[in-house]
Scaffold this motif. Structure first.
Motif, PDB file in Angstrom:
ATOM      1  N   ASN A   3      -8.973  77.027  29.565  1.00  0.00           N
ATOM      2  CA  ASN A   3      -9.040  75.814  30.375  1.00  0.00           C
ATOM      3  C   ASN A   3      -8.509  76.036  31.785  1.00  0.00           C
ATOM      4  OD1 ASN A   3     -10.170  74.340  28.319  1.00  0.00           O
ATOM      5  ND2 ASN A   3      -8.264  73.379  27.686  1.00  0.00           N
ATOM      6  N   SER A   4      -7.464  76.851  31.904  1.00  0.00           N
ATOM      7  CA  SER A   4      -6.936  77.180  33.232  1.00  0.00           C
ATOM      8  C   SER A   4      -7.988  77.923  34.050  1.00  0.00           C
ATOM      9  CB  SER A   4      -5.668  78.027  33.099  1.00  0.00           C
ATOM     10  OG  SER A   4      -4.656  77.329  32.400  1.00  0.00           O
ATOM     11  N   LEU A   5      -8.666  78.873  33.401  1.00  0.00           N
ATOM     12  CA  LEU A   5      -9.738  79.597  34.086  1.00  0.00           C
ATOM     13  C   LEU A   5     -10.902  78.661  34.416  1.00  0.00           C
ATOM     14  CD1 LEU A   5      -9.769  82.889  31.951  1.00  0.00           C
ATOM     15  CD2 LEU A   5      -8.849  82.579  34.265  1.00  0.00           C
ATOM     16  N   ASP A   6     -11.165  77.689  33.543  1.00  0.00           N
ATOM     17  CA  ASP A   6     -12.220  76.712  33.804  1.00  0.00           C
ATOM     18  C   ASP A   6     -11.951  75.924  35.085  1.00  0.00           C
ATOM     19  OD1 ASP A   6     -13.847  77.243  31.599  1.00  0.00           O
ATOM     20  OD2 ASP A   6     -12.730  75.879  30.299  1.00  0.00           O
ATOM     21  N   VAL A   7     -10.702  75.463  35.246  1.00  0.00           N
ATOM     22  CA  VAL A   7     -10.352  74.672  36.426  1.00  0.00           C
ATOM     23  C   VAL A   7     -10.471  75.521  37.685  1.00  0.00           C
ATOM     24  CG1 VAL A   7      -8.479  73.432  37.591  1.00  0.00           C
ATOM     25  CG2 VAL A   7      -8.877  73.080  35.161  1.00  0.00           C
ATOM     26  N   ILE A   8     -10.024  76.782  37.603  1.00  0.00           N
ATOM     27  CA  ILE A   8     -10.148  77.679  38.750  1.00  0.00           C
ATOM     28  C   ILE A   8     -11.613  77.914  39.098  1.00  0.00           C
ATOM     29  CG2 ILE A   8      -9.731  80.039  39.571  1.00  0.00           C
ATOM     30  CD1 ILE A   8      -7.180  80.022  37.820  1.00  0.00           C
TER      31      ILE A   8
ATOM     32  N   LEU B 193     -15.040  75.417  22.683  1.00  0.00           N
ATOM     33  CA  LEU B 193     -14.676  75.466  24.093  1.00  0.00           C
ATOM     34  C   LEU B 193     -15.615  74.632  24.965  1.00  0.00           C
ATOM     35  CD1 LEU B 193     -13.739  79.234  24.532  1.00  0.00           C
ATOM     36  CD2 LEU B 193     -12.182  77.281  24.489  1.00  0.00           C
ATOM     37  N   PHE B 194     -16.901  74.620  24.615  1.00  0.00           N
ATOM     38  CA  PHE B 194     -17.868  73.895  25.454  1.00  0.00           C
ATOM     39  C   PHE B 194     -17.567  72.399  25.466  1.00  0.00           C
ATOM     40  CE2 PHE B 194     -21.674  71.442  26.161  1.00  0.00           C
ATOM     41  CZ  PHE B 194     -22.231  72.051  27.282  1.00  0.00           C
ATOM     42  N   VAL B 195     -17.538  71.767  24.307  1.00  0.00           N
ATOM     43  CA  VAL B 195     -17.289  70.324  24.234  1.00  0.00           C
ATOM     44  C   VAL B 195     -15.861  70.004  24.670  1.00  0.00           C
ATOM     45  CG1 VAL B 195     -17.201  68.333  22.682  1.00  0.00           C
ATOM     46  CG2 VAL B 195     -19.054  69.978  22.479  1.00  0.00           C
ATOM     47  N   GLY B 196     -14.952  70.964  24.522  1.00  0.00           N
ATOM     48  CA  GLY B 196     -13.568  70.760  24.932  1.00  0.00           C
ATOM     49  C   GLY B 196     -13.404  70.533  26.423  1.00  0.00           C
ATOM     50  N   LEU B 197     -14.426  70.854  27.216  1.00  0.00           N
ATOM     51  CA  LEU B 197     -14.359  70.616  28.657  1.00  0.00           C
ATOM     52  C   LEU B 197     -14.173  69.144  28.994  1.00  0.00           C
ATOM     53  CD1 LEU B 197     -17.135  73.055  29.950  1.00  0.00           C
ATOM     54  CD2 LEU B 197     -14.712  73.118  30.578  1.00  0.00           C
ATOM     55  N   ARG B 198     -14.573  68.258  28.102  1.00  0.00           N
ATOM     56  CA  ARG B 198     -14.444  66.829  28.379  1.00  0.00           C
ATOM     57  C   ARG B 198     -12.978  66.424  28.507  1.00  0.00           C
ATOM     58  NH1 ARG B 198     -14.165  67.083  22.952  1.00  0.00           N
ATOM     59  NH2 ARG B 198     -13.032  65.413  21.854  1.00  0.00           N
ATOM     60  N   GLY B 199     -12.079  67.215  27.931  1.00  0.00           N
ATOM     61  CA  GLY B 199     -10.660  66.878  27.974  1.00  0.00           C
ATOM     62  C   GLY B 199      -9.989  67.211  29.289  1.00  0.00           C
ATOM     63  N   ILE B 200     -10.605  68.067  30.117  1.00  0.00           N
ATOM     64  CA  ILE B 200     -10.004  68.423  31.405  1.00  0.00           C
ATOM     65  C   ILE B 200     -10.902  68.062  32.584  1.00  0.00           C
ATOM     66  CG2 ILE B 200      -8.523  70.249  30.503  1.00  0.00           C
ATOM     67  CD1 ILE B 200     -10.651  72.258  31.486  1.00  0.00           C
TER      68      ILE B 200
END
Length: 439
Positions: free
Chosen positions: A163-168, A33-40
Motif C-alpha cells: 500500500n505504501s508503494l501504491d501511494v508513491i 491487493l487489487f480490491v484492497g486499493l479501495r481502503g487507501i
C-alpha cells in the motif's frame, strides 16, 4: 525482521510446516491487493470503475453474494480438491480480472458486475475456506489462535508495504499523467503481484500438501454420501453457527473500518487526499499487523478461549465507536477523531484475527472441517452481500454528517450483538472441553 522471526519461532513449526505456512499466508496476502486499493484510494478506485458510492456497494455485494453462496456450493467439494492447483487457479483468475479492469477505459456497469462475480468466485467461494482449512491443519491442536493471528499480522505487514508503494506510485503517475493513470498504475502493480505469487505457489508448494496417504480409496458414490453426511453433521454443531454469527458482526464492522473511514475523514473533516491515503495505510495495514500478532497470543495464553477474548474486544469497539460518534465534526478535532477511528480499527482487527478460531478450539473433526468452515464463513461473510450497498446508499442519500452518524450507530448495534454471541459461544467451547477432560 527480528520481530517477525520471533513470532514465527513461537509457532514451533517444523521447517516443512513453516514453508507451507508462509506459502499459504503469502497467497492470502497477495490475492486481495487489487480490491484492497479501495481502503487507501477510495475515490480514484471508484472513479476508475465509473461507479457511484451506491454502485460500488452493489459491486461489492455481488462479490459477496457469490462468496457466501459459493461457500455452501463448494464447501464439501473442497475436501477433495488439490490445494496447490486450487490456489494457483484462483490467484491467476483474480489477478487477470484485476488486469482487465486496470487496462479498461470507460468500464460499463454490467461488465464491472461480471468482473466482481469473478472476484467472488476466485477470491472467496473457491478460495477462502481452503485457506482457513490450511491454516487450521498447519496450526494443529495447540496453536490455532496464534496461527490465525500470525497470518493476519503477516498479511498486514505485506499489505502495508504494498500500500505504501501504491501511494508513491499513484502520486508519481498522477503528477505526470493525471489521477486516472495514477490509479491504473496502482491496479496494474497489485494485480501483477498476485499473478507472480500464483507462479510461486505452483512451483514451491508441495504437490501433496494436506493429502493424507491411505490405502482405502472410497468410490465417487461413497464420497458423495460422506460429503452429504458431513454437511448434516456440521450443521448440527452450535459452535459453527455461533462462530459464524460472531464473524458476521465483525464483518459489518470491517466493512466500515476498511472502506468508509477514509471517505469519512475526507468528506466530514475536509482532509486532503494525501493525508487520507496515509491514514488509510495505517488504518488498513499497520494497525492490523500489530493487532493480529497480539490477538492470537493473548487469546491462546491468557484466555484459552478465543470467544471470551472476542467479547472483550467487541465491548472496547462499541465504546470507541460511540466516542467517535460524539466528536464534533470540526477540522481542529480531526486528530482526536483519527485516534478513536484507529482504536476502533484495532478492536475490529483483534477480533478478525481469531474469529474462526473457536471451530478449531472446539475440536471439529478434520473430515468435516472445511464443511464447518464453509458454513461458518457463509454466515460470517453474509454482511458482504448487504452492508456495502446499504452503507453506500446511506452516503449518497444523506449529507456527510448524517450519513456517518447512521453508519456508526449501526456498527455499535452489531458490536453489542457480538458481545452477547461470544459469551454464549465461550460456554459451548468450555462445556466441550469439560466433557473431554471428564472422559
Amino acid at each position: 525482521m527480528n520481530f517477525i522471526k520471533e513470532r514465527l519461532d513461537k509457532l514451533q513449526f517444523s521447517p516443512k510446516k513453516l514453508t507451507e505456512y508462509l506459502l499459504v499466508v503469502g497467497s492470502a496476502t497477495t490475492i486481495y491487493l487489487f480490491v484492497g486499493l479501495r481502503g487507501i484510494l477510495y475515490e480514484p478506485f471508484r472513479m476508475q470503475l465509473g461507479s457511484t458510492n451506491a454502485q460500488l456497494g452493489i459491486l461489492m455485494s455481488v462479490s459477496g453474494f457469490i462468496q457466501i453462496f459459493g461457500y455452501l456450493l463448494f464447501g464439501w467439494v473442497q475436501e477433495r480438491m488439490n490445494v496447490r492447483k486450487l490456489l494457483t487457479f484462483d490467484m491467476l483468475g483474480y489477478g487477470l480480472t484485476g488486469m482487465f479492469i486496470a487496462f479498461s477505459k470507460g468500464l460499463s456497469f454490467p461488465v464491472a458486475i461480471m468482473c466482481f462475480v469473478l472476484f467472488g468466485i476466485f477470491g472467496d467461494a473457491m478460495y477462502w475456506p481452503t485457506i482457513q482449512k490450511s491454516v487450521k491443519y498447519i496450526g494443529g491442536k495447540t496453536a490455532q489462535a496464534r496461527a490465525f493471528g500470525t497470518m493476519e499480522s503477516l498479511r498486514a505487514i505485506g499489505g502495508f508495504i504494498v500500500n505504501s508503494l501504491d501511494v508513491i506510485l499513484y502520486s508519481a503517475l498522477t503528477g505526470i499523467s493525471g489521477m486516472i493513470w495514477g490509479i491504473k498504475g496502482a491496479m496494474i502493480f497489485n494485480s501483477g503481484i498476485t499473478l507472480l505469487f500464483a507462479l510461486l505457489i505452483w512451483f514451491k508448494m508441495p504437490k501433496d500438501f494436506m493429502q493424507e496417504k491411505t490405502n482405502d480409496v472410497p468410490s465417487s458414490a461413497n464420497k458423495t454420501k460422506i460429503g452429504i453426511k458431513g454437511v448434516v453433521k456440521a450443521l448440527k454443531l452450535p459452535v459453527v453457527w455461533l462462530t459464524g454469527l460472531s464473524a458476521a458482526c465483525a464483518y459489518v464492522s470491517y466493512v466500515g473500518v476498511s472502506t468508509y473511514f477514509v471517505p469519512y475523514l475526507q468528506n466530514t473533516f475536509s482532509m486532503s487526499a494525501s493525508l487520507v491515503a496515509i491514514f488509510g495505510i495505517v488504518n488498513g495495514t499497520a494497525v492490523n499487523a500489530l493487532s493480529a500478532f497480539l490477538s492470537g497470543l493473548i487469546s491462546d495464553k491468557l484466555f484459552k478461549n478465543s470467544a471470551v477474548w472476542m467479547s472483550i474486544c467487541y465491548l472496547l469497539m462499541s465504546i470507541f465507536i460511540f466516542v467517535t460518534l460524539m466528536i464534533p465534526k470540526r477540522k481542529s478535532l480531526v486528530i482526536i477523531a483519527m485516534i478513536f477511528l484507529l482504536l476502533t480499527t484495532l478492536s475490529c482487527f483483534l477480533i478478525r484475527a481469531v474469529y474462526y478460531s473457536p471451530i478449531g478450539e472446539y475440536g471439529v473433526p478434520t473430515d468435516i472441517s472445511s464443511t464447518a468452515m464453509s458454513i461458518a464463513s457463509f454466515v460470517g461473510y453474509s454482511p458482504s452481500f448487504f452492508a456495502y450497498p446499504i452503507f453506500g446508499n446511506i452516503i449518497d442519500s444523506n449529507n456527510s454528517v448524517t450519513a456517518y452518524n447512521i453508519i456508526f450507530t449501526v456498527l455499535i448495534v452489531f458490536s453489542i450483538l457480538g458481545i452477547i454471541i461470544n459469551l454464549f459461544n465461550s460456554k459451548v467451547i468450555s462445556r466441550k472441553k469439560d466433557i473431554k477432560s471428564f472422559n
